[in-house]
Write a protein that holds these residues in place. Sequence first.
Motif, short mmCIF file in Angstrom:
data_model
loop_
_atom_site.label_atom_id
_atom_site.label_comp_id
_atom_site.label_asym_id
_atom_site.label_seq_id
_atom_site.Cartn_x
_atom_site.Cartn_y
_atom_site.Cartn_z
N UNK A 265 0.85 -1.17 0.00
CA UNK A 265 0.00 0.00 0.00
C UNK A 265 0.90 1.24 0.00
N UNK A 266 0.49 2.26 -0.71
CA UNK A 266 1.24 3.52 -0.72
C UNK A 266 1.12 4.19 0.65
N UNK A 267 2.18 4.89 1.06
CA UNK A 267 2.24 5.45 2.41
C UNK A 267 1.04 6.34 2.74
N UNK A 268 0.67 7.24 1.86
CA UNK A 268 -0.46 8.14 2.15
C UNK A 268 -1.78 7.37 2.24
N UNK A 269 -1.90 6.27 1.49
CA UNK A 269 -3.08 5.41 1.61
C UNK A 269 -3.13 4.79 3.01
N UNK A 270 -1.99 4.35 3.49
CA UNK A 270 -1.90 3.76 4.82
C UNK A 270 -2.36 4.78 5.86
N UNK A 271 -1.83 5.98 5.77
CA UNK A 271 -2.19 7.02 6.74
C UNK A 271 -3.68 7.31 6.71
N UNK A 272 -4.25 7.44 5.53
CA UNK A 272 -5.70 7.75 5.42
C UNK A 272 -6.57 6.57 5.83
N UNK A 273 -6.03 5.36 5.78
CA UNK A 273 -6.81 4.18 6.12
C UNK A 273 -6.72 3.80 7.59
N UNK A 274 -5.78 4.38 8.34
CA UNK A 274 -5.62 4.05 9.75
C UNK A 274 -6.74 4.68 10.56
N UNK A 275 -7.45 3.84 11.27
CA UNK A 275 -8.50 4.30 12.18
C UNK A 275 -8.65 3.27 13.28
N UNK A 276 -9.29 3.66 14.36
CA UNK A 276 -9.50 2.74 15.47
C UNK A 276 -10.56 1.72 15.10
N UNK A 277 -10.22 0.45 15.26
CA UNK A 277 -11.13 -0.65 14.97
C UNK A 277 -11.60 -1.22 16.30
N UNK A 278 -12.91 -1.33 16.44
CA UNK A 278 -13.47 -1.81 17.71
C UNK A 278 -14.34 -3.05 17.54
#
Length: 174
Positions: A1-14
Motif C-alpha cells: 500500500x502507498x504510504x499516504x493510503x496507509x495514513x488515510x486508512x488508519x483508524x480505530x477498529x473496535x
Amino acid sequence: MEFNEVIRSRKSVRAYQSAQISDAQLQAVLEAAYNAPVGMGQFEKIHLTVVQNAEVIARLEAIAGAAAGQEDFHPSYGAPTLIYVSESTEDGELITGCNVGCIMENMQLAAVDQGLGSCYLMGMVQMAKGNPETAKLLGIPEGFCTVSAVALGYPVEENTQREVGARMETNYVK
C-alpha cells in the motif's frame, strides 16, 4: 500500500474477527515498532509484550473491568492479539512517554499495511496499572511500567480510506 493510503486508512477498529493474525503479520508490526524513533537510541528503556492467549486476554479484561466497576467489560474489542508497551520507570522522563507514542503509531500504520485493524488501548492499560497480577500475567520486567497497548486483528468491516480535511487550526510563521 502507498504510504499516504496507509495514513488515510488508519483508524480505530473496535470489532474484530476471531481468526488469529499470521506470524508474518505480527513480525511486520513488531519490525515497525523496532524501527520507531526512540530518544537517544535508548531501546533498553522499552519492553514489548505480545499476548495471543485468549484466556490471558480475558483475565486482563476482567482486571480492567474490576477497576472500572464493570463486570462485562471488553476493552480489547475481541482482538486476538494485544501488544503491550512498557517503559523503564527509573527516571520517569517525558521522553519515554513520547517514545511509546512513536512506537504505537508505527505499529498501527504497519497493521493497516498488513490488512489488519488496530486500536490504541490506553484506558484498559491505565485501569489495570499497578495491579501486580497484570505485571505477572504479562511478564513485565522489574523496573518497567506498562504505558499502553495496541489491539490487532482482522477487522469485521473492511479498512477503507477516510476523507479527512484539515481538522486542526494551522498557523504559519514565515
